[in-house]
Design a protein around this motif. Structure first.
Motif, PDB file in Angstrom:
ATOM      1  N   LYS A  50       0.809  -1.224   0.000  1.00 49.85           N
ATOM      2  CA  LYS A  50       0.000   0.000   0.000  1.00 49.85           C
ATOM      3  C   LYS A  50       0.838   1.267   0.000  1.00 49.85           C
ATOM      4  O   LYS A  50       0.337   2.336  -0.314  1.00 49.85           O
ATOM      5  N   GLU A  51       2.108   1.160   0.381  1.00 54.48           N
ATOM      6  CA  GLU A  51       2.956   2.345   0.477  1.00 54.48           C
ATOM      7  C   GLU A  51       4.232   2.173  -0.335  1.00 54.48           C
ATOM      8  O   GLU A  51       4.710   1.060  -0.541  1.00 54.48           O
ATOM      9  N   GLU A  73      -4.484   2.298  -3.628  1.00 53.91           N
ATOM     10  CA  GLU A  73      -3.909   2.954  -2.451  1.00 53.91           C
ATOM     11  C   GLU A  73      -2.409   3.199  -2.641  1.00 53.91           C
ATOM     12  O   GLU A  73      -1.893   4.260  -2.282  1.00 53.91           O
ATOM     13  N   ASN A  77      -0.610   6.910  -2.619  1.00 57.50           N
ATOM     14  CA  ASN A  77       0.522   7.206  -1.743  1.00 57.50           C
ATOM     15  C   ASN A  77       1.749   7.606  -2.549  1.00 57.50           C
ATOM     16  O   ASN A  77       2.498   8.502  -2.150  1.00 57.50           O
ATOM     17  N   ASN A  81       3.823  11.339  -2.480  1.00 60.05           N
ATOM     18  CA  ASN A  81       5.232  11.380  -2.066  1.00 60.05           C
ATOM     19  C   ASN A  81       6.197  11.359  -3.241  1.00 60.05           C
ATOM     20  O   ASN A  81       7.347  11.002  -3.087  1.00 60.05           O
TER      21      ASN A  81
END
Length: 90
Positions: A50-51, A73, A77, A81
């Motif tokens: 997810k990140e 997701e 993210n 970023n």
């Protein structure tokens, strides 16, 4: 979890990584000093991730980052970023 650690004997000369179809992988951690020569990093179909991998932005020689068939997701993210370079989300 996949964790790349700093080491004198580990992946010091690795230039490319492809991680794909790891359906239960939820996180990737890249420690300072690990993967100092990495130029290309590709993630494919890691739907539970997810990140953005922790430490990705500290890879000084990274030129290309591709993430293909990732979760919505992860894409959100990543966009929040986003760094510099030829990084692609598909």
């Amino acid at each position: 979890m996949v964790k790349f650690c700093s080491s004198q004997t580990g992946f010091q000369n690795l230039k490319q990584i492809l991680l794909g179809s790891l359906f239960i992988l939820e996180s990737i951690v890249i420690e300072d000093g690990s993967l100092p020569s990495l130029e290309k990093f590709k993630l494919v179909g890691i739907t539970e991730l997810k990140e953005v991998p922790s430490g990705l932005y500290k890879l000084s020689k990274l030129e290309v980052f591709h993430a293909i068939n990732m979760s919505d997701e992860f894409q959100e993210n990543f966009n929040l970023n986003r760094g510099q370079g030829q990084w692609i989300i598909e």
